[in-house]
Write a protein that holds these residues in place. Structure first.
Motif, PDB file in Angstrom:
ATOM      1  N   ILE A 113     -41.173  -0.391  41.551  1.00 16.93           N
ATOM      2  CA  ILE A 113     -40.231  -0.057  40.482  1.00 16.93           C
ATOM      3  C   ILE A 113     -40.255   1.434  40.157  1.00 16.93           C
ATOM      4  O   ILE A 113     -39.314   1.949  39.590  1.00 16.93           O
TER       5      ILE A 113
ATOM      6  N   CYS B   7     -47.368  -3.742  37.417  1.00 16.58           N
ATOM      7  CA  CYS B   7     -48.167  -2.536  37.654  1.00 16.58           C
ATOM      8  C   CYS B   7     -47.268  -1.359  38.029  1.00 16.58           C
ATOM      9  O   CYS B   7     -47.381  -0.274  37.445  1.00 16.58           O
TER      10      CYS B   7
ATOM     11  N   PHE C 171     -44.233  -1.091  37.358  1.00 16.77           N
ATOM     12  CA  PHE C 171     -43.441  -0.823  36.161  1.00 16.77           C
ATOM     13  C   PHE C 171     -44.176   0.134  35.235  1.00 16.77           C
ATOM     14  O   PHE C 171     -43.603   1.061  34.667  1.00 16.77           O
ATOM     15  N   GLY C 172     -45.483  -0.100  35.082  1.00 17.99           N
ATOM     16  CA  GLY C 172     -46.298   0.783  34.247  1.00 17.99           C
ATOM     17  C   GLY C 172     -46.293   2.207  34.792  1.00 17.99           C
ATOM     18  O   GLY C 172     -46.143   3.170  34.035  1.00 17.99           O
ATOM     19  N   VAL C 173     -46.419   2.339  36.117  1.00 20.38           N
ATOM     20  CA  VAL C 173     -46.394   3.678  36.716  1.00 20.38           C
ATOM     21  C   VAL C 173     -45.034   4.333  36.466  1.00 20.38           C
ATOM     22  O   VAL C 173     -44.952   5.525  36.177  1.00 20.38           O
TER      23      VAL C 173
ATOM     24  N   LEU D 262     -43.070   3.916  33.877  1.00 20.46           N
ATOM     25  CA  LEU D 262     -43.038   4.437  32.501  1.00 20.46           C
ATOM     26  C   LEU D 262     -43.825   5.730  32.394  1.00 20.46           C
ATOM     27  O   LEU D 262     -43.385   6.694  31.760  1.00 20.46           O
ATOM     28  N   ILE D 263     -45.006   5.756  33.022  1.00 21.45           N
ATOM     29  CA  ILE D 263     -45.859   6.937  32.911  1.00 21.45           C
ATOM     30  C   ILE D 263     -45.193   8.148  33.558  1.00 21.45           C
ATOM     31  O   ILE D 263     -45.075   9.211  32.933  1.00 21.45           O
TER      32      ILE D 263
ATOM     33  N   ASN E  18     -41.912   9.346  31.662  1.00 27.86           N
ATOM     34  CA  ASN E  18     -42.110   9.952  30.353  1.00 27.86           C
ATOM     35  C   ASN E  18     -42.987  11.195  30.402  1.00 27.86           C
ATOM     36  O   ASN E  18     -42.834  12.101  29.585  1.00 27.86           O
ATOM     37  N   LEU E  19     -43.870  11.238  31.401  1.00 30.04           N
ATOM     38  CA  LEU E  19     -44.651  12.453  31.595  1.00 30.04           C
ATOM     39  C   LEU E  19     -43.713  13.597  32.003  1.00 30.04           C
ATOM     40  O   LEU E  19     -43.807  14.713  31.479  1.00 30.04           O
TER      41      LEU E  19
ATOM     42  N   LEU F 178     -40.659  13.820  31.293  1.00 28.40           N
ATOM     43  CA  LEU F 178     -39.850  14.153  30.125  1.00 28.40           C
ATOM     44  C   LEU F 178     -40.603  15.107  29.199  1.00 28.40           C
ATOM     45  O   LEU F 178     -40.037  16.064  28.669  1.00 28.40           O
ATOM     46  N   LEU F 179     -41.894  14.848  29.027  1.00 28.75           N
ATOM     47  CA  LEU F 179     -42.687  15.736  28.176  1.00 28.75           C
ATOM     48  C   LEU F 179     -42.828  17.115  28.812  1.00 28.75           C
ATOM     49  O   LEU F 179     -42.771  18.132  28.134  1.00 28.75           O
TER      50      LEU F 179
ATOM     51  N   GLN G 196     -35.195  11.208  33.511  1.00 25.75           N
ATOM     52  CA  GLN G 196     -34.976   9.772  33.441  1.00 25.75           C
ATOM     53  C   GLN G 196     -33.957   9.272  34.447  1.00 25.75           C
ATOM     54  O   GLN G 196     -33.403   8.186  34.291  1.00 25.75           O
TER      55      GLN G 196
ATOM     56  N   TYR H 167     -41.215   9.053  23.272  1.00 25.21           N
ATOM     57  CA  TYR H 167     -41.597   9.179  24.681  1.00 25.21           C
ATOM     58  C   TYR H 167     -43.103   9.109  24.850  1.00 25.21           C
ATOM     59  O   TYR H 167     -43.601   8.598  25.848  1.00 25.21           O
TER      60      TYR H 167
ATOM     61  N   LEU I 221     -43.772   5.464  24.904  1.00 23.04           N
ATOM     62  CA  LEU I 221     -43.495   4.838  26.201  1.00 23.04           C
ATOM     63  C   LEU I 221     -44.572   5.197  27.218  1.00 23.04           C
ATOM     64  O   LEU I 221     -44.962   4.379  28.042  1.00 23.04           O
ATOM     65  N   LEU I 222     -45.046   6.430  27.134  1.00 23.31           N
ATOM     66  CA  LEU I 222     -46.118   6.856  28.031  1.00 23.31           C
ATOM     67  C   LEU I 222     -47.362   6.014  27.785  1.00 23.31           C
ATOM     68  O   LEU I 222     -47.989   5.495  28.722  1.00 23.31           O
TER      69      LEU I 222
ATOM     70  N   GLY J 180     -47.064   2.650  29.159  1.00 20.58           N
ATOM     71  CA  GLY J 180     -47.345   2.642  30.592  1.00 20.58           C
ATOM     72  C   GLY J 180     -48.823   2.497  30.869  1.00 20.58           C
ATOM     73  O   GLY J 180     -49.244   1.682  31.691  1.00 20.58           O
ATOM     74  N   PHE J 181     -49.634   3.267  30.131  1.00 23.66           N
ATOM     75  CA  PHE J 181     -51.079   3.184  30.347  1.00 23.66           C
ATOM     76  C   PHE J 181     -51.616   1.828  29.898  1.00 23.66           C
ATOM     77  O   PHE J 181     -52.507   1.269  30.545  1.00 23.66           O
TER      78      PHE J 181
ATOM     79  N   ILE K  74     -50.030  -0.940  30.088  1.00 22.15           N
ATOM     80  CA  ILE K  74     -49.686  -1.883  31.163  1.00 22.15           C
ATOM     81  C   ILE K  74     -50.713  -1.809  32.282  1.00 22.15           C
ATOM     82  O   ILE K  74     -51.235  -2.824  32.732  1.00 22.15           O
ATOM     83  N   LEU K  75     -51.034  -0.580  32.713  1.00 24.88           N
ATOM     84  CA  LEU K  75     -51.986  -0.448  33.818  1.00 24.88           C
ATOM     85  C   LEU K  75     -53.341  -1.002  33.417  1.00 24.88           C
ATOM     86  O   LEU K  75     -54.019  -1.665  34.210  1.00 24.88           O
TER      87      LEU K  75
ATOM     88  N   VAL L 132     -53.137  -4.788  33.526  1.00 21.97           N
ATOM     89  CA  VAL L 132     -53.020  -5.292  34.886  1.00 21.97           C
ATOM     90  C   VAL L 132     -54.374  -5.257  35.594  1.00 21.97           C
ATOM     91  O   VAL L 132     -54.737  -6.176  36.322  1.00 21.97           O
TER      92      VAL L 132
END
Lengths: 289, 308
Positions: free
Chosen positions: A37, A98, A100-102, A104-105, A108-109, A111-112, A216, B276, B279-280, B283-284, B286-287, B290
């Protein structure tokens, strides 16, 4: 008629790029059965790579492609080694979530780090094209298309002819047997992810020459990659080329005759129909769970 | 985790008395939001947690519920409750149709087909006015609803709806239907051989989940009084439902309630100011789940009990 041919050409050129980044997605799925994802984020990082090299050092995006490939490929290798290898044998739900989590990270990283601004790479040849009668072919897209076709073909050769390619195919066909004949399956997985990510990063670099890039942008690309791969058949690399071009043409025709916003909806409706009618892809060679 | 059956109605009862404290509107709003998410995460869990079919498009039904209610109220002059009810039925009916096809797909294919459905629904609401030269959805301008009741009204509406949803999940969990769903998750082919009409069960539960999400969407529209496609069809809603259910523990009754409460509070504290960053962090989380907590918090608790 001219409008129709122009739309067809635009779609064809677009489809070449779809094909490249989707072939990375297809490779990763075919070998590890992982739906990645955060695939779109690899494109985004490849594109930003080209953008920064161009903005800071004035190097042409086409020349910085190897850099995009190496950096995104290395990133893919590391993520696979430290993270995805841990979940690759869990139930599929865990691996989707998993990645999916990456997603998001990374999104958004970025984006920051880079803010939500839309950015473009404006080169001397941006917006220029050569004409064939009444039809205009944009140069950047044309070069991209050629590189895209060569890359897809090169990947096919890599998988068919080299020892590494054979190891990857062995691990994808039967991982227990591959282990028995001495293949380090986890290392092969990392290699596969690196190759898939490198090609995807390169596609990001190619895209940066004529699309806006922003942190994004990833998710829509992931969804398109999925559509392309479903059209062509999951895990079947040449299918990505067929699926990519088909989707490019369909989207271009929808955008020309209906509305560009609706071309996304048409893509999804098409995906939906293909999934239900021909889950193995239009060529019938994909993998079905 | 098997708390005594009366603990949860007791908590709901205490929450129902809460407005007697006459607190500021802010607290109503935060609690209403928690109930909304408890409802959404529990409804999502009923299909995805129980059967293992991960629905990435749940927000599609949330959006449909929002728009159905908004259009009925703003354009049709229908009252709130009938409008919400219709929105729920419509979501369920669409899910019945969509589910007949998508529920035949497995794993990733199902996930992406549902994601595609939700994105297509969003694009249709966003673009069809412009494309077909009509005024129905108002595209990205969104729709404004009649001015709402005060906060306590929504507090009770959300509380009652969330309670009913959790109760439904609780009943299904102990019912034959619930066992059939869990059998599908464990081994679908064996379940089929054991005489369960798996396709029928999957489609039914999917429609039920979607109807619940549609109802919550309808209440949400009236609560916010202004909705737009990018907002109510945002994929972030689906992400939150998934993470909440995962955090608490999928396939359990109270896991999603716990996860939704925890994450809603986190969202209120962090997300309101730094979306944001939130959301970040998500994400962490979630990991982390998991890798270290694949069965969620409730899974951790039941594991400890077994060890004792």
């Amino acid at each position: 008629m001219t409008l129709f041919v122009q739309a067809l050409i635009n779609g064809l050129l677009m489809g070449g790029v779809y094909a490249v980044y989707s072939s990375g997605f297809s490779l990763i799925f075919g070998v590890m059965n992982i739906v990645n994802i955060f695939h779109g984020e690899l494109i985004m990082i490849g594109a930003f790579n080209a953008y920064w090299v161009f903005t800071l050092y004035g190097i042409d995006p086409f020349l910085s492609l190897p850099l995009s490939m190496i950096s995104v490929g290395a990133m893919g290798y590391v993520i696979q080694r430290i993270l995805i290898n841990r979940v690759v044998e869990s139930p599929p739900m865990i691996s989707y979530i998993c990645t999916f989590g990456v997603h998001l990270i990374l999104a958004n990283l970025a984006l920051l780090l880079w803010s939500a601004d839309f950015r473009t790479v404006t080169t001397e040849y941006s917006g220029t094209g050569f004409s064939l009668g009444p039809i205009t072919v944009p140069i950047a897209r044309f070069v991209t298309f050629v590189i895209a076709i060569l890359t897809t073909f090169g990947m096919y050769l890599f998988l068919e002819k080299t020892r590494y390619g054979k190891a990857i195919r062995a691990a994808s066909q039967d991982k227990e047997m591959a282990r028995l004949v001495g293949i380090d399956v986890k290392a092969v997985y990392a290699l596969t992810f690196a190759v898939g990510a490198a090609i995807t990063g390169m596609a990001g670099g190619l895209l940066s020459t004529y699309f806006v890039i922003y942190p994004q942008m990833g998710l829509p690309y992931t969804i398109i990659a999925f559509c392309v791969v479903v059209l062509g058949g999951m895990g079947y690399i040449p299918g990505a080329l067929v699926g990519g071009i088909l989707l490019g043409v369909i989207q271009s025709l929808t955008a020309t005759y209906l509305n560009s916003g609706l071309s996304v909806a048409v893509t999804f409706i098409l995906l939906f129909i293909i999934l239900i009618l021909k889950p193995r892809g239009i060529m019938g060679k994909g993998i079905v769970e | 985790m098997k708390p005594k059956a009366y603990v949860w109605p007791a908590i709901a009862f205490l929450l129902a008395l809460f407005p007697l404290l006459q607190l500021e509107g802010y607290y109503y709003r935060v609690l209403s939001m928690i109930f909304l998410w408890v409802g959404l995460a529990s409804a999502w869990n009923l299909t995805s947690g129980f059967t293992g079919y991960i629905d990435f498009g749940a927000v599609g039904y949330f959006g449909i519920g929002n728009y159905a209610t908004a259009l009925l109220m703003a354009r049709g002059g229908v009252d709130f409750f009938p409008a919400v009810f219709t929105g729920g039925i419509l979501s369920g009916a669409i899910a019945l149709f969509i589910g007949r096809y998508t529920m035949k797909l497995r794993g990733a294919y199902f996930g992406i087909a549902t994601l595609a459905f939700a994105e297509a629904a969003k694009q249709i609401v966003l673009e069809s006015d412009r494309t077909f030269k009509m005024t129905l959805f108002e595209g990205s301008h969104g729709i404004t609803l009649p001015i709402a009741h005060g906060e306590p009204f929504f507090y009770y509406t959300f509380l009652a709806t969330a309670f009913l949803i959790v109760l439904t999940v609780y009943i299904i969990n102990g019912h034959k239907f619930g066992y059939a769903l869990k059998a599908i998750k464990e081994a679908e082919d064996s379940a089929e051989l054991a005489g369960i009409d798996t396709q029928r069960c999957k489609v039914l539960v999917y429609a039920l989940t979607s109807a619940m999400i549609g109802v919550l969407g309808g209440i949400n529209a009236y609560w916010l009084t202004y909705i737009s496609p990018n907002d109510v069809f945002s994929v972030i809603h689906t992400i939150q439902m998934i993470v909440m259910a995962l955090l608490g523990g999928t396939g359990t009754v109270f896991g999603p309630v716990l996860g939704a409460t925890m994450l809603s509070i986190a969202n209120e504290v962090i997300g309101a100011r730094f979306l944001y960053t939130y959301l970040l962090i998500l994400g962490f989380i979630i990991l982390f789940i998991v890798i270290f907590l694949p069965r969620g918090i409730t899974g951790l608790i039941s594991l400890k009990r077994v060890r004792k």
